[in-house]
Design a protein around this motif. Structure first.
Motif, PDB file in Angstrom:
ATOM      1  N   GLU A  21       0.821  -1.207   0.000  1.00 55.74           N
ATOM      2  CA  GLU A  21       0.000   0.000   0.000  1.00 55.74           C
ATOM      3  C   GLU A  21       0.860   1.263   0.000  1.00 55.74           C
ATOM      4  O   GLU A  21       0.542   2.250  -0.680  1.00 55.74           O
ATOM      5  CB  GLU A  21      -0.941   0.004   1.213  1.00 55.74           C
ATOM      6  N   GLY A  25       0.903   4.159  -2.955  1.00 60.33           N
ATOM      7  CA  GLY A  25       0.747   5.585  -2.719  1.00 60.33           C
ATOM      8  C   GLY A  25       1.924   6.386  -3.243  1.00 60.33           C
ATOM      9  O   GLY A  25       1.751   7.480  -3.793  1.00 60.33           O
ATOM     10  N   MET A  28       1.733   6.753  -7.020  1.00 59.48           N
ATOM     11  CA  MET A  28       0.702   7.716  -7.393  1.00 59.48           C
ATOM     12  C   MET A  28       1.197   9.152  -7.262  1.00 59.48           C
ATOM     13  O   MET A  28       1.034   9.973  -8.159  1.00 59.48           O
ATOM     14  CB  MET A  28      -0.547   7.516  -6.523  1.00 59.48           C
ATOM     15  N   ASN A  57      -4.514  10.712  -4.245  1.00 59.71           N
ATOM     16  CA  ASN A  57      -4.237   9.684  -3.245  1.00 59.71           C
ATOM     17  C   ASN A  57      -5.376   9.525  -2.244  1.00 59.71           C
ATOM     18  O   ASN A  57      -5.616   8.436  -1.716  1.00 59.71           O
ATOM     19  CB  ASN A  57      -2.928   9.995  -2.517  1.00 59.71           C
ATOM     20  N   TRP A  60      -7.872   7.373  -4.229  1.00 61.65           N
ATOM     21  CA  TRP A  60      -7.421   5.994  -4.376  1.00 61.65           C
ATOM     22  C   TRP A  60      -7.297   5.291  -3.035  1.00 61.65           C
ATOM     23  O   TRP A  60      -7.438   4.068  -2.957  1.00 61.65           O
ATOM     24  CB  TRP A  60      -6.100   5.952  -5.139  1.00 61.65           C
ATOM     25  N   GLY A  61      -7.044   6.059  -1.984  1.00 63.71           N
ATOM     26  CA  GLY A  61      -7.043   5.459  -0.652  1.00 63.71           C
ATOM     27  C   GLY A  61      -8.416   4.914  -0.302  1.00 63.71           C
ATOM     28  O   GLY A  61      -8.552   3.807   0.230  1.00 63.71           O
ATOM     29  N   ASP A  64      -9.114   1.868  -2.649  1.00 60.89           N
ATOM     30  CA  ASP A  64      -8.328   0.697  -2.245  1.00 60.89           C
ATOM     31  C   ASP A  64      -8.846   0.107  -0.934  1.00 60.89           C
ATOM     32  O   ASP A  64      -8.850  -1.114  -0.741  1.00 60.89           O
ATOM     33  CB  ASP A  64      -6.860   1.090  -2.099  1.00 60.89           C
ATOM     34  N   VAL A 150      -2.104   4.636   2.047  1.00 59.04           N
ATOM     35  CA  VAL A 150      -2.061   5.213   0.700  1.00 59.04           C
ATOM     36  C   VAL A 150      -2.046   6.735   0.768  1.00 59.04           C
ATOM     37  O   VAL A 150      -1.280   7.405   0.067  1.00 59.04           O
ATOM     38  CB  VAL A 150      -3.263   4.728  -0.143  1.00 59.04           C
ATOM     39  N   PHE A 151      -2.872   7.304   1.638  1.00 55.37           N
ATOM     40  CA  PHE A 151      -2.980   8.764   1.716  1.00 55.37           C
ATOM     41  C   PHE A 151      -1.748   9.388   2.361  1.00 55.37           C
ATOM     42  O   PHE A 151      -1.176  10.360   1.849  1.00 55.37           O
ATOM     43  CB  PHE A 151      -4.245   9.150   2.488  1.00 55.37           C
ATOM     44  N   SER A 153       1.250   8.289   2.611  1.00 52.56           N
ATOM     45  CA  SER A 153       2.496   8.134   1.856  1.00 52.56           C
ATOM     46  C   SER A 153       2.736   9.305   0.915  1.00 52.56           C
ATOM     47  O   SER A 153       3.852   9.481   0.399  1.00 52.56           O
ATOM     48  CB  SER A 153       2.478   6.818   1.068  1.00 52.56           C
ATOM     49  N   THR A 154       1.717  10.144   0.708  1.00 56.62           N
ATOM     50  CA  THR A 154       1.853  11.339  -0.129  1.00 56.62           C
ATOM     51  C   THR A 154       2.717  12.395   0.541  1.00 56.62           C
ATOM     52  O   THR A 154       3.539  13.055  -0.113  1.00 56.62           O
ATOM     53  CB  THR A 154       0.461  11.951  -0.403  1.00 56.62           C
TER      54      THR A 154
END
Length: 220
Positions: A21, A25, A28, A57, A60-61, A64, A150-151, A153-154
């Motif tokens: 995951e 991220g 992306m 993100n 997509w978070g 996902d 995922v979020f 990791s931005t």
């Protein structure tokens, strides 16, 4: 101990899933920072890039996380159907075959019929299973963890653009952070998968760069 015979006993998010995951991220957000033209970008362009990266993100978070919950529900449904089929089978040999089919092939290959029969008897002694599979607390926690990974990791990659006026320097520091994060995710992946961590980390950096390049080239 839980009385639910189909409730999963695994942790709500396995280490390999966490690494995957975070990598997702990273890929992306790098498609946005990697497409930024340093020579032409102004503060407004950077602001647009940051909003787009965070928004993408975020979306997509959520997606996902929902897909994780759907997969968890499908897995529980298959387990419930297997349990019901084993308990209702009138032929012990058929029930043993169903049990073997539900096990990993290597484990199933070393079990003797007598051992499978012990499993069948114990499965028949379990409480009556529910009529349909349901999500439990660990599943919801897993979906939430997917979204958060995922979020979040931005942020390490975009932080330089938030605090630095020099776009070129911000991009270089952002790329350095991304490379370190890609290496660390690969290192962790290698340890979880029984591979050489340093080699896997280096390969992950290369793979990440290739995937980002392909995504940008294809208009992603």
């Amino acid at each position: 101990m839980s009385n639910n015979p189909v409730k999963s006993s695994k942790r709500f998010l396995e280490p390999i899933e966490r690494v995957s995951e975070i990598l997702f991220g990273l890929i992306m957000v790098l498609t946005f920072t990697g497409s930024l033209s340093v020579a032409e970008a102004g503060r407004e362009d950077i602001r647009t890039m940051l909003i787009a990266a965070l928004g993408c993100n975020l979306a997509w978070g959520i997606i996902d996380g929902v897909l994780y919950l759907m997969g968890a529900l499908a897995e529980k449904g298959r387990g419930l159907m297997s349990l019901v089929a084993v308990r209702s089978a009138s032929d012990p040999e058929e029930a043993q075959r169903l049990i073997a089919d539900a096990l990993p092939p290597l484990i199933a290959s070393i079990l003797q019929p007598a051992e499978l029969e012990v499993m069948r008897q114990r499965l028949k002694q379990l409480p009556e299973p529910p009529a349909r599979a349901r999500l439990h607390k660990d599943d919801w926690l897993g979906g939430a963890a997917v979204f958060v990974l995922v979020f979040l990791s931005t942020f390490p990659v975009v932080i330089p653009f938030l605090f630095m006026q020099d776009t070129m320097r911000a991009l270089r520091i952002s790329n350095a952070i991304a490379i370190v994060m890609l290496f660390l995710t690969g290192f962790a992946f290698g340890r979880c998968a029984g591979r050489h961590p340093w080699a896997t980390g280096s390969s992950m950096v290369l793979l990440g760069c290739v995937l980002v390049g392909l995504t940008i080239a294809l208009g992603g």
